[in-house]
Motif scaffolding. Structure first.
Motif, PDB file in Angstrom:
ATOM      1  N   LEU A   1     -21.525  20.377  23.101  1.00 17.54           N
ATOM      2  CA  LEU A   1     -21.869  21.383  22.100  1.00 17.54           C
ATOM      3  C   LEU A   1     -21.840  20.781  20.693  1.00 17.54           C
ATOM      4  O   LEU A   1     -21.105  19.839  20.429  1.00 17.54           O
ATOM      5  N   ARG A   2     -22.640  21.354  19.805  1.00 14.87           N
ATOM      6  CA  ARG A   2     -22.678  20.964  18.387  1.00 14.87           C
ATOM      7  C   ARG A   2     -22.928  19.478  18.206  1.00 14.87           C
ATOM      8  O   ARG A   2     -22.262  18.796  17.428  1.00 14.87           O
ATOM      9  N   ILE A   3     -23.887  18.944  18.925  1.00 13.90           N
ATOM     10  CA  ILE A   3     -24.255  17.533  18.809  1.00 13.90           C
ATOM     11  C   ILE A   3     -25.174  17.380  17.610  1.00 13.90           C
ATOM     12  O   ILE A   3     -26.191  18.060  17.495  1.00 13.90           O
ATOM     13  N   ARG A   4     -24.845  16.489  16.706  1.00 18.10           N
ATOM     14  CA  ARG A   4     -25.660  16.214  15.523  1.00 18.10           C
ATOM     15  C   ARG A   4     -26.158  14.774  15.620  1.00 18.10           C
ATOM     16  O   ARG A   4     -25.444  13.832  15.293  1.00 18.10           O
ATOM     17  N   THR A   5     -27.383  14.592  16.098  1.00 17.60           N
ATOM     18  CA  THR A   5     -27.962  13.256  16.152  1.00 17.60           C
ATOM     19  C   THR A   5     -28.672  12.908  14.851  1.00 17.60           C
ATOM     20  O   THR A   5     -28.901  11.733  14.571  1.00 17.60           O
ATOM     21  N   LYS A   6     -29.002  13.925  14.079  1.00 16.89           N
ATOM     22  CA  LYS A   6     -29.678  13.727  12.802  1.00 16.89           C
ATOM     23  C   LYS A   6     -29.170  14.792  11.845  1.00 16.89           C
ATOM     24  O   LYS A   6     -28.963  15.939  12.229  1.00 16.89           O
ATOM     25  N   ARG A   7     -28.991  14.434  10.597  1.00 19.30           N
ATOM     26  CA  ARG A   7     -28.481  15.386   9.613  1.00 19.30           C
ATOM     27  C   ARG A   7     -29.547  16.417   9.282  1.00 19.30           C
ATOM     28  O   ARG A   7     -30.735  16.127   9.289  1.00 19.30           O
ATOM     29  N   PHE A   8     -29.104  17.645   8.967  1.00 23.03           N
ATOM     30  CA  PHE A   8     -30.038  18.659   8.494  1.00 23.03           C
ATOM     31  C   PHE A   8     -30.514  18.268   7.098  1.00 23.03           C
ATOM     32  O   PHE A   8     -29.748  17.685   6.322  1.00 23.03           O
ATOM     33  N   PRO A   9     -31.755  18.579   6.735  1.00 22.26           N
ATOM     34  CA  PRO A   9     -32.278  18.147   5.435  1.00 22.26           C
ATOM     35  C   PRO A   9     -31.786  18.982   4.253  1.00 22.26           C
ATOM     36  O   PRO A   9     -32.270  18.810   3.149  1.00 22.26           O
ATOM     37  N   TRP A  10     -30.823  19.868   4.430  1.00 23.13           N
ATOM     38  CA  TRP A  10     -30.326  20.685   3.322  1.00 23.13           C
ATOM     39  C   TRP A  10     -28.799  20.617   3.302  1.00 23.13           C
ATOM     40  O   TRP A  10     -28.144  20.334   4.295  1.00 23.13           O
ATOM     41  N   GLY A  11     -28.247  20.882   2.149  1.00 18.46           N
ATOM     42  CA  GLY A  11     -26.791  20.924   1.999  1.00 18.46           C
ATOM     43  C   GLY A  11     -26.128  19.608   2.349  1.00 18.46           C
ATOM     44  O   GLY A  11     -26.616  18.532   2.005  1.00 18.46           O
ATOM     45  N   ASP A  12     -24.999  19.699   3.045  1.00 17.50           N
ATOM     46  CA  ASP A  12     -24.269  18.483   3.423  1.00 17.50           C
ATOM     47  C   ASP A  12     -24.773  17.893   4.738  1.00 17.50           C
ATOM     48  O   ASP A  12     -24.274  16.878   5.192  1.00 17.50           O
ATOM     49  N   GLY A  13     -25.740  18.543   5.378  1.00 13.73           N
ATOM     50  CA  GLY A  13     -26.331  18.017   6.601  1.00 13.73           C
ATOM     51  C   GLY A  13     -25.643  18.452   7.869  1.00 13.73           C
ATOM     52  O   GLY A  13     -26.112  18.146   8.963  1.00 13.73           O
ATOM     53  N   GLN A  14     -24.517  19.145   7.774  1.00 12.63           N
ATOM     54  CA  GLN A  14     -23.776  19.584   8.953  1.00 12.63           C
ATOM     55  C   GLN A  14     -24.025  21.046   9.301  1.00 12.63           C
ATOM     56  O   GLN A  14     -23.838  21.452  10.438  1.00 12.63           O
ATOM     57  N   LYS A  15     -24.423  21.840   8.315  1.00  9.14           N
ATOM     58  CA  LYS A  15     -24.587  23.280   8.532  1.00  9.14           C
ATOM     59  C   LYS A  15     -26.053  23.606   8.810  1.00  9.14           C
ATOM     60  O   LYS A  15     -26.948  23.078   8.162  1.00  9.14           O
ATOM     61  N   SER A  16     -26.279  24.505   9.763  1.00  7.41           N
ATOM     62  CA  SER A  16     -27.637  24.932  10.066  1.00  7.41           C
ATOM     63  C   SER A  16     -28.166  25.802   8.933  1.00  7.41           C
ATOM     64  O   SER A  16     -27.438  26.161   8.008  1.00  7.41           O
TER      65      SER A  16
END
Length: 108
Positions: free
Chosen positions: A75-90
């Motif tokens: 669960l909650r696997i992050r292979t790539k950062r999100f392009p907004w904020g700190d990259g951890q939050k959807s």
């Protein structure tokens, strides 16, 4: 013979064209939109409003507790950062409900 067929064809077209032009209003369906408008305003919209009120009152009565955080590997696997904020939050992250890979943000 040709003039007889021509006259018959012209007469047929004139009679059927006249009947076809009135076909849209024939049968008494001219006021159907009033029925559906009234049904929408007096049945549909109140039903939607009552459903919304029911959902709101049911939500107010219940006490929702957050489940404990268990760090599963799948669960909650992050292979790539999100392009907004700190990259951890959807994009639609809610800190009270959604956990990060390290756990909840706040102790609620």
């Amino acid at each position: 013979m040709a003039t007889y067929l021509q006259r018959a064809a012209v007469s047929y077209v004139r009679n059927n064209a006249r009947l076809a032009s009135h076909a849209a209003t024939a049968g008494g369906h001219g006021g159907g939109w009033k029925f559906w408008r009234g049904l929408s305003f007096f049945v549909g919209f109140p039903a939607i409003g009552l459903g919304m009120l029911n959902a709101y009152l049911a939500h107010q009565e219940e006490h929702h507790e957050r489940p404990p955080f268990i760090q599963y590997d799948y669960l909650r696997i992050r292979t790539k950062r999100f392009p907004w904020g700190d990259g951890q939050k959807s994009l639609f992250h809610n800190p009270h409900v959604n956990a990060l890979p390290s756990g909840y943000e706040d102790d609620h």
